[in-house]
Design a protein around this motif. Structure first.
Motif: not given
Lengths: 699, 699
Positions: B1-6, B198-208, B228-232
């Motif tokens: 699993x990718x890691x996402x920004x807090x 740096x921060x990307x759409x997958x970070x935002x999806x994960x936050x939401x 892969x990040x998008x999928x995760x």
């Protein structure tokens, strides 16, 4: 060729009788009277009939049609109770009135009594010179000459005359069309003959085909009563160069049932209707907004019919999205001339995009002069006859100014049609400006682009030949294909069953292998240089004796040496042949730029080569993914069994997909490509087994 | 699993620094400042940085990030010149500021220098604790907490907070989404990180996905940087029960090219992107208006998830059209309960339709109470959770009143979602009422129905098994099938070639016929009672000696007698066998209710049975029609030759189509059905010949 009614006296009457005229405020007879005498620009004579009144306002009222004083009447407007209609029409026929418009409801749509009444009216029309329009209809509206022979209270707003002729059956949806054409080129005539007891939609199409002031014919139908007459009317319109746009309700069972309960009309087969529209040159559309949009676009023919489409907008994302949807509809973008690109480059900032799609950047938002200059350059490009101008957001006064600039540009640049798209849900001042200015702003990119396609304004790009899926990868310094034997060995080590097989290096060894494996066998050449074994003469199937095996060894050796003298033969693979009747699939893995290793499955042979019938999943997959992706294959039912064939071993195929995914995931760092083609899938319980395997690894 | 920004301190900062704040009226630094301090409801501290000023208004202005007095800063908003960005970010990192939003343009989208700058920023993020949002972006908008860290002058109108989270790359189209969600349930957070250094759409999806106040995630992408990040991130959203709706630009070559020139991002393969969205549970849409519509519909989950759709309208034609489009999308209508139907029947006039689609008649136009009662009855039906309410025209005050009634009904009836469709182009008062009332009126039937389908709000009806095309007609007192011999004789008399053949009544006669015709031959039983000869054991192919012919005669006689003891055998047809390798087609004629005799052509076998790959024309046809209809067959290219196969004799097939059409036209009064299946089509010059023929005439 069918014969069609001559409708001139109906369309442009000199003397009209209103049967059922009334002074009562809420009555239909009153609304009809008001429409004819107050809201119309009719300067002929209006005669009223109603036994309940001696006069209405200053007009004398006659007790019956028979009692009207001498003089020709062109149209009788009939709005009396259903039970009185037949007798009224008989009197009309006796007076030799050529047309009666019966607005009254309560006929075929109401049940068997109404159907019987209609049969009598039809018989009257067949035995006299009377032609009947209706019943159960809102009447006829001649927008062009401002004559509303209708009881609709909305008629007084039907002010926008134009070159589009409309024929409908029911009235409600026709009103939607008129409202859709409220600005710019509007409606010339609107026929809406309800139950079509006598005059029908083909009569109206035929009339409008001959009418020089009608440029486009817009048709909404719930049922086709007589396909032959419809076909003939459509042919007539085609011969007169009038495009016909048709929305035909009844393309699904639900629609057929609903339309029948509403109009008691024949639905016919949707496939046959659509084929007939194509055959006789009509353009079929899918929804009412599309009927309006396509009709409107056709009313403005291109002055440069062999040129193309240019997208112009002030937002890069919008330019990309619009181009993407154009491409997804199979349409091309024009290549701008160098003069146009130069003119744009001179005026626009360096980070603008002067290729098509043109992204002017937001600089034009506050600079109308710049926007005007850009549009002037693009519209005068001989390669451009259509400019799609999407406006992605409402910026109040800014977009209102932009609308004004667009309207001016459209007036000034006759060389190309400007098609604005109002993409925002905020229907701001700019939208109203465009609409009032007759620009017909589309409400989504897709609706505008569909209209460009349906009208033929932009013609599809020639289809590009996609590369065949199973084209072998070109070996390069970065990649290394394994031999079939090596590849199968790798699969086997991963628990993926392949046919039992051994490499032979002589006819005798081949025969020995075949004896050990069990006949029948297949034999395939193994060579680093040969990826297409069949083409190289390197494959033999169904060998069922040791003699055949020995002979095949010699045959393959000779053929391959002959056809591929460059190839080093490592040996010939002798493999167990699987039972006949298996289905052929392919399973593949390739690397996607964004997602990494991706699994593909499809039906083999022509299904993948011609129909591209495949499904994908990012690796690794779950058993649920394997289940789902198989069912995304369009012709999955071939695996379930058709024409009495037993179902394939779908469970084994799903398990194989998961195993291949695991295999590829495990080797994800070095695996570049995997092709299992064909994969043999037996019937339930027989399994799913790759017959051939290609593995390409990082060198 | 990718890691996402807090992202908590980015989304809800307490102390914000604005680097590049400016007092100049037209500057972005001024607009950003105004948005944060004037148009936001931010009650934390704002620190300004700009070496050109000592103070802006009453706020002290610091010369650099380094010079800001002690104290934690959560977010640095950077709007300085591109050349100063890297140094500014280094200072931010040194100050341990966790987030910087860089709005400045002129990076990867501007060329190689910009790309190099981005690489340095990325390296900085990897080696420090700083996370960068941007560059080349409009900033971040927290609509929910009313905080606009953006220079967009439109922010002050972003007032409608709600449960929909938005993530975009480019900013312009995001503005369209916010405008589309101006009323009712609106936007919670809008991330728009431009070049995603740096921060990307997958970070935002994960936050939401983790944010409890976000119910739906709405994503617009021009490129996927890391699949892969998008999928995760998508998986995470799915695990948290948050539907994700995605519009991905790049489904056509044109779109890929335009997006790349705009964002320099990776497009990836459209098929793989779409497959990945399905795999990880996202809903893909095709246009921006659909992104808004589908997101909006998902924000209101159904309280009765296993119930269905009811159409309610006041126009019969609209009811039929809406039902038709529902059906054409493969969706079902709910069957109303008898209690509901009774309630409607009591209130509505006799000519209303109380089945689904419900046509209330125009009585509800002026009777709000009646409309309310009907909606109440329908919304409380346990079988209905969605009410589609199309309004086909704008009737000014009348439709405005109707809008009010709908808004009230929606508030009152929580049992079902009411989905209004504003079908008219006149965006009257009623539209504004519905929009302001948060009802989200759809702009066409198709867009509403597509949204119902895409969201899964209404699930597809189970596919109905269509009857096989070649099901033999049931002989009745009105119809009479001819024998194959009679049918072929009729065709031959009309100049349509069939294989040479003769009827045999003994093994010896069969052998004699075969000798005369020339071997190899095929043999087929002839019997009035047998329409499916193969199933009855009545066909033998490829007989190449007189002995085989004699044997086949005996075999057919025995098998048919065994399997169909009821049948009278008229004899056995001996026919010339045509060369192998011909393609199989079918040609048929049937009578359409509306159009009369219709010609059908298609590829034989599974192509017609499974794929229904056929084309139709009304008879009689022209050579042009024959040409066109063949090319309407989806897999026409199989006739042109695929995989190295030579082209079929298309000219002969076209000529045969015209001949069959003429034949059917000549016999149009008595011909009920004609089936030529299969028709053998050889390679160029070999011709097209019906191998079997069924003719059914009027009795």
């Amino acid at each position: 060729m069918s014969t069609f009614a001559k409708l001139d006296r109906l369309v442009n009457p000199r003397r009209i009788a209103i049967i059922g005229a009334s002074p009562r405020d809420t009555s239909q007879g009153r609304r009809l009277l008001d429409n004819v005498v107050q809201h119309s620009a009719f300067d002929g004579e209006v005669v009223l009939v109603n036994p309940a009144y001696e006069a209405i306002g200053e007009r004398r009222c006659w007790p019956s049609v028979a009692s009207i004083p001498a003089g020709e009447i062109d149209v009788a407007l009939v709005i009396v109770n259903a039970s009185l209609v037949l007798d009224t029409l008989r009197q009309c026929a006796a007076r030799e009135i050529p047309f009666a418009i019966v607005m009254t409801s309560g006929f075929a749509e109401a049940g068997d009594d109404g159907k019987a009444l209609e049969a009598e009216i039809r018989a009257l029309c067949q035995t006299t010179s009377l032609r009947v329009y209706g019943p159960n209809c809102p009447g006829f509206v001649n927008v062009r000459d401002r004559l509303g022979m209708t009881f609709s209270p909305a008629f007084k707003d039907d002010l926008n005359a134009g070159s589009i002729g409309v024929a409908t059956q029911g009235g409600g949806l026709g009103r939607n069309i008129l409202q859709g054409l409220s600005f710019g080129d509007g409606v010339g005539l609107w026929f809406s003959a309800g139950n079509e007891v006598d005059l029908d939609v083909p009569d109206f199409i035929a009339h409008m085909a001959h009418d020089p002031a009608i440029r486009v014919i817009s048709v909404l139908m719930e049922g086709v009563k007589d396909g032959r007459r419809l076909a003939d009317a459509l042919s007539l319109a085609r011969d007169h160069g009038k495009p016909v746009v048709v929305l035909k309700i009844g393309r699904s069972e639900l629609g057929i049932r609903a339309a029948q309960s509403h109009t008691a009309s024949i639905a016919g087969s949707a496939a046959v209707n659509s084929a007939a529209f194509r055959q006789f040159g009509a353009i079929e559309v899918d929804d009412l907004d599309e009927l309006v949009a396509v009709s409107r676009m056709l009313a403005a023919p291109s002055p440069k019919p062999d040129s193309g489409l240019c997208i112009v907008t002030f937002s890069g994302g919008t330019a990309a999205l619009a181009a993407d949807i154009v491409g997804a509809h199979g349409l091309p973008l024009a290549e701008l001339s160098s003069a146009t690109r130069e003119a744009l480059a001179q005026r626009l900032p360096a980070f603008a995009s002067i290729a098509n799609p043109v992204d002017t950047t937001a600089d034009i938002l506050r600079n109308g002069e710049l926007m005007r200059d850009c549009l002037r350059a693009i519209c005068s490009d001989p390669r451009v006859d259509t400019v799609l101008f999407p406006i992605p957001m409402d910026y109040a006064g800014i977009t209102a100014d932009m609308a004004k600039t667009l309207i001016d540009a459209a007036a000034e640049n006759a060389g190309a049609m400007i098609v604005p798209v109002w993409m925002s849900r905020r229907m701001g001042e700019g939208f109203a400006q465009l609409e009032n200015g007759g620009m017909f702003p589309y409400l989504s990119l897709t609706s505008a682009i569909r209209a460009l396609k349906k009208t033929g304004r932009v013609r599809p790009a020639p289809a590009q030949q996609a590369p065949a899926h199973d084209a072998a990868p070109v070996p390069s310094q970065h990649s290394k294909p394994l031999s079939e034997v090596e590849a199968k060995q790798m699969l086997l080590e991963h628990g993926i069953a392949v046919p039992s097989g051994r490499l032979a290096r002589s006819p005798e060894e081949a025969a020995a292998h075949a004896r050990q494996i069990g006949l029948p066998v297949v034999m395939k050449v193994v060579s680093q240089q040969i990826l297409h074994k069949t083409e190289a003469g390197g494959v033999r199937l169904g060998l069922s004796s040791e003699a055949e095996v020995r002979e095949a060894y010699a045959g393959i050796s000779a053929d391959v040496t002959d056809r591929r003298p460059d190839a080093n033969i490592d040996g010939i693979l002798v493999e167990k042949m699987l039972p006949a009747g298996g289905r052929e699939m392919l399973i593949g893995v390739h690397r996607d730029e964004a997602f990494g290793p991706v699994l593909t499955v499809g039906l083999g042979g022509i299904f993948v080569e011609v129909m591209k019938d495949v499904a994908h999943r990012v690796i690794p997959i779950t058993p649920r993914d394997a289940h789902d992706m198989l069912r995304e294959i369009r012709y999955f039912q071939l695996l379930e069994g058709v024409r009495g064939q037993p179902p394939a071993d779908i469970a084994a195929l799903e398990a194989l997909l998961v195993k291949v995914s695991d295999f590829a995931h495990q080797h994800r760092d070095e695996l570049l490509e995997l092709d299992l083609n064909p994969v043999w899938v037996g019937t339930q319980g027989q399994g799913a087994i790759p017959l051939d395997a290609l593995v390409v690894q990082r060198a």
